[in-house]
Motif scaffolding. Structure first.
Motif, PDB file in Angstrom:
ATOM      1  N   VAL A  32       2.982   0.712   0.934  1.00 32.44           N
ATOM      2  CA  VAL A  32       3.134  -0.221   1.491  1.00 32.44           C
ATOM      3  C   VAL A  32       2.706  -1.962   2.538  1.00 32.44           C
ATOM      4  O   VAL A  32       1.305  -1.049   2.458  1.00 32.44           O
ATOM      5  CB  VAL A  32       3.651   0.432   3.414  1.00 32.44           C
ATOM      6  N   ARG A  38      -2.296  -3.339   2.959  1.00 29.42           N
ATOM      7  CA  ARG A  38      -1.706  -2.361   2.340  1.00 29.42           C
ATOM      8  C   ARG A  38      -1.998  -1.186   2.709  1.00 29.42           C
ATOM      9  O   ARG A  38      -3.709  -0.877   3.064  1.00 29.42           O
ATOM     10  CB  ARG A  38      -1.220  -2.748   0.558  1.00 29.42           C
ATOM     11  N   LEU A  39      -1.030  -0.552   2.863  1.00 34.10           N
ATOM     12  CA  LEU A  39      -1.341   0.559   3.331  1.00 34.10           C
ATOM     13  C   LEU A  39      -1.027   1.699   2.421  1.00 34.10           C
ATOM     14  O   LEU A  39       0.185   1.619   1.646  1.00 34.10           O
ATOM     15  CB  LEU A  39      -0.759   1.033   4.668  1.00 34.10           C
ATOM     16  N   ARG A 138      -6.722   2.951   2.847  1.00 34.67           N
ATOM     17  CA  ARG A 138      -6.647   1.528   2.292  1.00 34.67           C
ATOM     18  C   ARG A 138      -6.957   1.356   1.182  1.00 34.67           C
ATOM     19  O   ARG A 138      -8.048   2.179   0.466  1.00 34.67           O
ATOM     20  CB  ARG A 138      -7.273   0.714   3.566  1.00 34.67           C
TER      21      ARG A 138
END
Lengths: 308, 308
Positions: A32, A38-39, A138
């Protein structure tokens, strides 16, 4: 209602803006976008009587396994864990010491992998223990430079590799002691061009089947090359090779890479762990097993059948 | 083993680097630093027979409620939802239509609030339905400028406000139709100085007790000011006020703010929803109820007792 059919149906239900959700359901973790970051996120549950036996293994092992299943998904993306949350449905009448044991099992493994437990939800019910853990991660590397390794990147000609030894993990209790391959996956991701990766939870054949399906290719395994654990049969009347192919619960990494890279890795005396080349991706769909005589037979993508 | 005792114990177990985990367990959501971004995360479960009755309410309502409980936590932080993941333990023998109903219930409410379901875990077991949802969120506002509103910011002299009307939510089925106050909370957070906030899931008195405990203050409620739903008694032989104080499942917002701000809000004809001033924070610990005659009696921070 088959679980896999339901999951397939779910994956077909959703379409995402690829800028907001670069990776949706169907991989080891979703990806996401969060502002400039960005996760990665994954969720996995541990149910008493399915993934663990509370009476046999105890509460701390149940908690540990719930964290393990999630951290193994983080490893399968070559990502770095950030934090975890957990929900726990406690059986009514469970004592304080047991409830704390579950928490300690979650915490101990999470802390070891830089994955603090930052929140949770506790309920009590008259049913067996259910734990659900969500882990956030991450992209790894100093500047987040290691791209998450998806299931879908395998191509015909890639070599298929696996870490560690397989088979008998449930019956020997190895599934309770397994260490998620988080660090090893990051080192591999930094040094090599991993094309596709998945962790082995349901079994080598089942999880290879998923990787191939996501990548749109098939695979051929060399029966003699598969690293079978010495105790894979675990007292059962089964071929150790069959146990290694179908038992699951190994929490090892299964990945593909270009052939030249795989040669380099297997000759690398500084490799972070034992890696074995076990086969290759092919254009033709389906899974195949080659025996020592070169005889080819279909390999069923069948995995561990849980108790229910 | 009491749930609250266990949660208290958990909150005492962990200490975090405040740069990495600005808010740990014990608030509506945890806050985690992710590079330059701040990420909020919450998890809540819905168990058949505790938070929902699958036989009575149906699968879609069960899924919806699991998402509602989480989005209501997002509202309680005045944050903006980003994405959700869910784990579902399906009772063996559940049909395809019912399993899809659960998913549709999760999806419909999530999609409505900009919270796509990006991943999940499905298992089958011989026990009742258990759903666990994790929702990720970000600070709201154009540049993430709305700071998450914690439970711990209330101070003596703050006015206590509540949204909507309270009482009878479970028996009237309102807990299944409740809309999480996500947008309203963001508007409030953008326009006013919210000091502390929590959503009402266990009951006004119970949740106010938590807010006061986190803030190190007490509270005095004006019995006549509490917005009691017309059907709060819901056919029971209870005082409607008692239902409003203790029933829970309202998913309304309970918050505190400086008195002048509260006056302004309650006179604001553009306010995003009905807000009622119901009392004030005081230095003296504990909860108190003032009746119309000015008589003060202790208010027990007791909430809804779930079925088990």
């Amino acid at each position: 209602m088959k679980e896999f059919d339901f999951i397939h149906w779910i994956c077909g239900q959703s379409s995402f803006d690829p800028a907001a959700v670069p990776v949706g359901p169907g991989d080891d973790m979703a990806v996401v976008t969060l502002g400039d970051e960005r996760l990665l996120v994954t969720v996995d549950q541990v149910l008493d009587g399915v993934h663990v036996s509370l009476a046999q293994h105890g509460p701390q092992a149940a908690g540990r396994k719930a964290m393990l299943r999630n951290l193994s998904d983080v490893a399968a993306m070559a990502a770095r864990p950030v934090a975890a949350v957990a929900s726990v449905a406690l059986p009514k009448g469970m004592g304080e010491a047991d409830a704390r044991g579950i928490y300690r099992g979650l915490r101990a493994l999470g802390d070891e992998f830089g994955c603090p437990l930052v929140g949770g939800d506790v309920s009590t019910w008259t049913q067996p223990l259910a734990i659900s853990v969500t882990v956030l991660a991450r992209p790894a590397g100093a500047t987040g430079g290691v791209r998450p390794v998806l299931r879908s990147g395998a191509r015909a000609g890639n070599v298929i590799c696996v870490t560690g030894e397989l088979g008998g993990a449930w019956l020997t209790g190895r599934h309770l002691r397994a260490r998620p391959r988080v660090q090893e996956a990051i080192v591999l991701g930094l040094r090599y061009r991993l094309r596709a990766m998945i962790d082995i939870s349901d079994g080598l054949a089942a999880d290879l089947g998923r990787l191939c399906e996501a990548s749109g290719c098939g695979a051929e395994l060399d029966a003699e090359a598969i690293p079978v654990a010495a105790d894979a049969a675990a007292g059962r009347h089964v071929e150790p090779l069959q146990a290694a192919l179908h038992d699951g619960e190994d929490y090892e990494l299964l990945f593909t890479m270009p052939a030249a890279q795989a040669r380099q890795l297997c000759n690398d005396s500084n490799a972070p762990l034992t890696v074995t080349r076990i086969g290759r991706c092919i254009k033709e769909p389906g899974l195949w097993l080659l025996d020592a005589a070169g005889q080819r037979q279909p390999l069923e993508p069948r995995g561990w059948e849980h108790a229910t």
